[in-house]
Design a protein around this motif. Structure first.
Motif, PDB file in Angstrom:
ATOM      1  N   HIS A  11      25.093 -72.971   2.222  1.00 52.66           N
ATOM      2  CA  HIS A  11      24.267 -71.782   1.491  1.00 52.66           C
ATOM      3  C   HIS A  11      24.975 -70.759   0.702  1.00 52.66           C
ATOM      4  O   HIS A  11      25.861 -70.524   1.253  1.00 52.66           O
ATOM      5  N   PHE A  12      24.764 -70.434  -0.444  1.00 51.61           N
ATOM      6  CA  PHE A  12      25.545 -69.840  -1.397  1.00 51.61           C
ATOM      7  C   PHE A  12      25.817 -68.414  -0.825  1.00 51.61           C
ATOM      8  O   PHE A  12      27.168 -67.732  -0.932  1.00 51.61           O
ATOM      9  N   ASP A  13      24.924 -67.975   0.028  1.00 54.14           N
ATOM     10  CA  ASP A  13      25.272 -66.558   0.558  1.00 54.14           C
ATOM     11  C   ASP A  13      26.576 -66.661   1.333  1.00 54.14           C
ATOM     12  O   ASP A  13      27.241 -65.451   1.749  1.00 54.14           O
ATOM     13  N   VAL A  34      21.897 -56.985  -3.917  1.00 50.70           N
ATOM     14  CA  VAL A  34      22.549 -58.207  -3.172  1.00 50.70           C
ATOM     15  C   VAL A  34      21.469 -59.402  -3.051  1.00 50.70           C
ATOM     16  O   VAL A  34      21.797 -60.438  -3.500  1.00 50.70           O
ATOM     17  N   GLU A  35      20.246 -58.880  -2.659  1.00 49.62           N
ATOM     18  CA  GLU A  35      19.210 -60.141  -2.470  1.00 49.62           C
ATOM     19  C   GLU A  35      18.891 -60.840  -3.827  1.00 49.62           C
ATOM     20  O   GLU A  35      18.862 -62.145  -3.650  1.00 49.62           O
ATOM     21  N   ARG A  43      19.707 -64.565  -4.779  1.00 53.62           N
ATOM     22  CA  ARG A  43      18.698 -65.583  -5.287  1.00 53.62           C
ATOM     23  C   ARG A  43      19.020 -66.138  -6.419  1.00 53.62           C
ATOM     24  O   ARG A  43      18.943 -67.470  -6.650  1.00 53.62           O
ATOM     25  N   GLU A  44      19.337 -65.355  -7.181  1.00 52.90           N
ATOM     26  CA  GLU A  44      19.764 -66.074  -8.822  1.00 52.90           C
ATOM     27  C   GLU A  44      21.107 -66.954  -8.583  1.00 52.90           C
ATOM     28  O   GLU A  44      20.989 -68.201  -9.393  1.00 52.90           O
ATOM     29  N   THR A  45      21.937 -66.680  -7.585  1.00 54.07           N
ATOM     30  CA  THR A  45      23.290 -67.382  -7.704  1.00 54.07           C
ATOM     31  C   THR A  45      22.898 -68.714  -7.022  1.00 54.07           C
ATOM     32  O   THR A  45      23.305 -69.826  -7.284  1.00 54.07           O
TER      33      THR A  45
END
Length: 431
Positions: free
Chosen positions: A273-275, A237-238, A242-244
Motif C-alpha cells: 500500500h503506497f502509504d 497527508v490524507e 489518496r492521490e499518490t
C-alpha cells in the motif's frame, strides 16, 4: 423542432421519429420499440431477460424493430456467444442477478426518457445563443470542414478519438480510492487540433500501432480520478496519500508478478500500500526516474494519455530510469488540475513519485504551457543530480505540505525547494 438545422443534421442517425403533426413537434420511439422498452423496464419477471443469451435476443428484436437487421447493420457473428460468455459464465451469479434485476431495467427506463431528454437538450441549446444562428448550438453532425461549437476537454477528447472506450462505461463501476481502470486495445480513429473551445476535427487517423495475439492494438489507456476542488486540503497527508495511491494504481504494471514481491520485500510487508511503500528505506531500490531530455514550455497539441506515444524529444519532458523489462512508460500531463483545481506542481511530483515507485521505465509529462510548471525541468534535474530516492522526495514533499497548511509558505513546491527558482521568477517579472 423540425425547423432546427442541428436536429435535422442528426435525426437520420437517431432511432427516434419526429412527429410534426403535434404542437409542438416531438420526438418519439417507434411503437413496437416503445412497448419492448416498457417491458424491459419492469424487470426480468415480466421481460424474462435473465441471461446473456436472452438479452442478446431482446437487443436483436429491438434492432429489427428499428430497421437494423440488414447485413451491413448486423452484429458480429460471435456477438451472441460473447453475451452468453460474459453474462452467464464470466460474471458471478450475484452480479448477474443485480445486472438483470436492476441495471437492465434502469437502462430501459433511461432509453424511455431519451426522446424527452433530447427535446430538453435542444430547448436549452436555444438559450445558449453565443451569437450562433438559429439552432446552431445543439447536438449536430457537422459537414466536412464546417465550423461548430465544441465544449470538449481532456477526457472527452480521448473518448472522441478512441470511441471504443465509450462502450466500456457500461461495464466499468465507479472507482474506489485504491482502484484504477486500464483499457487495452482501443483504436484511434480521428485527428484533431486545439483544446476546449478551439478543438477541431482535422481528419481521419490511421492507427498503425501493432496488435497483440488477440488482435487488439497495443494501446493502454489508464483512467484515474483525481480529487475535485480539494482546495488547501490537497496539501494534507490524507489527500496526498489518496492521490499518490490513485496514480500508483494506474501506473503499476499488474502483469508483472515479481513487482509485488520486490515492493513487499523492501517495505517488509505482505501487501503493498503506497502509504507504507512510499517511505521505504532511502537506500532501497526504488530510485527516482532520471531526466533524459529537455522540457518544452508547450506540449503537443493533443493531450496524450496512452502508453507508447510517438517520441519527440523537443516536445516532451522524459524521465528514464530503473523499471521492469519492456519499454511501456507513462504519458501524462496536468492530471487533476484545471477544472478540478489541483496544484500543478504538487500533482506533477505525485505522478513522478508514483511512476518511479511503480518501476515504469519512463514518464512523458506534457505541461501544455502551464505557467506554474516553468521550473519543472530545473527542479527535476536538480533532484535527480542529487540522486534522491522516492522516500527522500516524499519526505521533502511532506515537509513542504505541512508548511503550506501552517501558513509558513505560500509559494509553489519548486520555488520552496530551490530558492534560485524563486529569484529567477522575480527577475522575469521585473523585466
Amino acid at each position: 423542432m423540425e425547423t432546427r438545422e442541428d436536429l435535422k443534421s442528426i435525426l437520420h442517425l437517431l432511432p427516434l421519429a419526429l412527429q410534426s403533426s403535434s404542437s409542438p413537434s416531438s420526438l418519439l420511439w417507434p411503437p413496437q420499440v416503445l412497448e419492448t422498452l416498457k417491458i424491459l423496464s419492469n424487470g426480468p419477471d415480466q421481460s424474462k431477460v435473465g441471461s446473456g443469451s436472452v438479452l442478446f435476443l431482446a437487443i436483436s428484436d429491438l434492432r429489427h424493430s428499428l430497421g437494423l437487421s440488414s447485413a451491413k447493420d448486423s452484429l458480429a457473428f460471435s456477438a451472441e456467444e460473447g453475451f452468453a460468455l460474459f453474462f452467464d459464465e464470466l460474471m458471478s451469479r450475484v452480479d448477474a442477478v443485480e445486472w438483470f434485476g436492476k441495471v437492465v431495467p434502469a437502462l430501459a427506463r433511461l432509453l424511455l426518457k431519451l426522446p424527452s431528454l433530447m427535446e430538453e437538450h435542444y430547448r436549452e441549446a436555444e438559450s445558449v445563443g453565443l451569437g450562433v444562428s438559429r439552432g446552431g448550438t445543439g447536438l449536430r453532425v457537422l459537414r466536412s470542414q464546417e465550423a461548430g461549437i465544441v465544449f470538449l476537454r481532456q477526457e472527452e477528447i480521448r473518448f472522441m478519438i478512441n470511441p471504443e472506450v465509450i462502450v466500456g462505461m457500461l461495464f466499468l463501476p465507479r472507482m474506489a480510492d485504491n482502484e484504477a481502470i486500464e483499457i487495452v486495445g482501443a483504436e484511434r480513429f480521428s485527428n484533431y487540433t486545439g483544446y476546449a473551445s478551439t478543438f477541431r476535427f482535422s481528419g481521419n487517423h490511421q492507427d498503425e500501432r501493432p496488435v497483440d495475439c488477440v488482435g487488439r492494438r497495443k494501446t493502454w489507456i489508464t483512467a484515474i480520478d483525481a480529487l475535485c476542488h480539494p482546495g488547501k486540503r490537497q496539501f494534507g497527508v490524507e489527500c496526498i496519500l489518496r492521490e499518490t495511491n490513485k496514480a500508483f494504481c494506474g501506473f503499476l504494471d499488474h502483469s508483472i508478478d515479481e513487482l509485488s514481491q520486490i515492493i513487499a520485500q523492501d517495505a517488509q510487508i505482505e501487501k503493498y500500500h503506497f502509504d507504507q511503500v512510499i517511505g521505504v528505506n532511502n537506500e532501497g531500490r526504488n530510485s527516482l526516474l532520471l531526466p533524459e531530455s529537455s522540457l518544452a514550455a508547450d506540449g503537443p497539441n493533443e493531450r496524450v494519455t496512452e502508453a507508447e506515444p510517438k517520441r519527440n524529444p523537443s516536445l516532451e519532458w522524459s524521465f528514464q530510469g530503473l523499471g521492469p523489462k519492456g519499454n511501456v512508460g507513462i504519458a501524462t500531463g496536468n492530471w487533476g488540475c484545471g477544472a478540478f483545481g489541483g496544484d500543478p506542481q504538487l500533482k506533477a511530483v505525485i505522478q513522478w513519485l508514483a511512476a518511479s515507485q511503480a518501476l515504469r521505465p519512463f514518464i512523458l509529462y506534457y505541461s501544455f504551457g502551464e505557467e506554474a510548471l516553468q521550473g519543472l525541468e530545473q527542479a527535476t534535474r536538480w533532484i535527480s543530480s542529487h540522486e534522491w530516492t522516492v522516500g527522500e522526495l516524499w519526505d521533502m514533499l511532506m515537509h513542504y505540505s505541512s508548511q503550506v497548511l501552517e501558513g509558513d509558505t505560500h509559494g509553489g513546491f519548486f520555488n520552496w525547494l530551490l530558492p534560485s527558482l524563486a529569484m529567477q521568477s522575480l527577475d522575469v517579472n521585473d523585466v
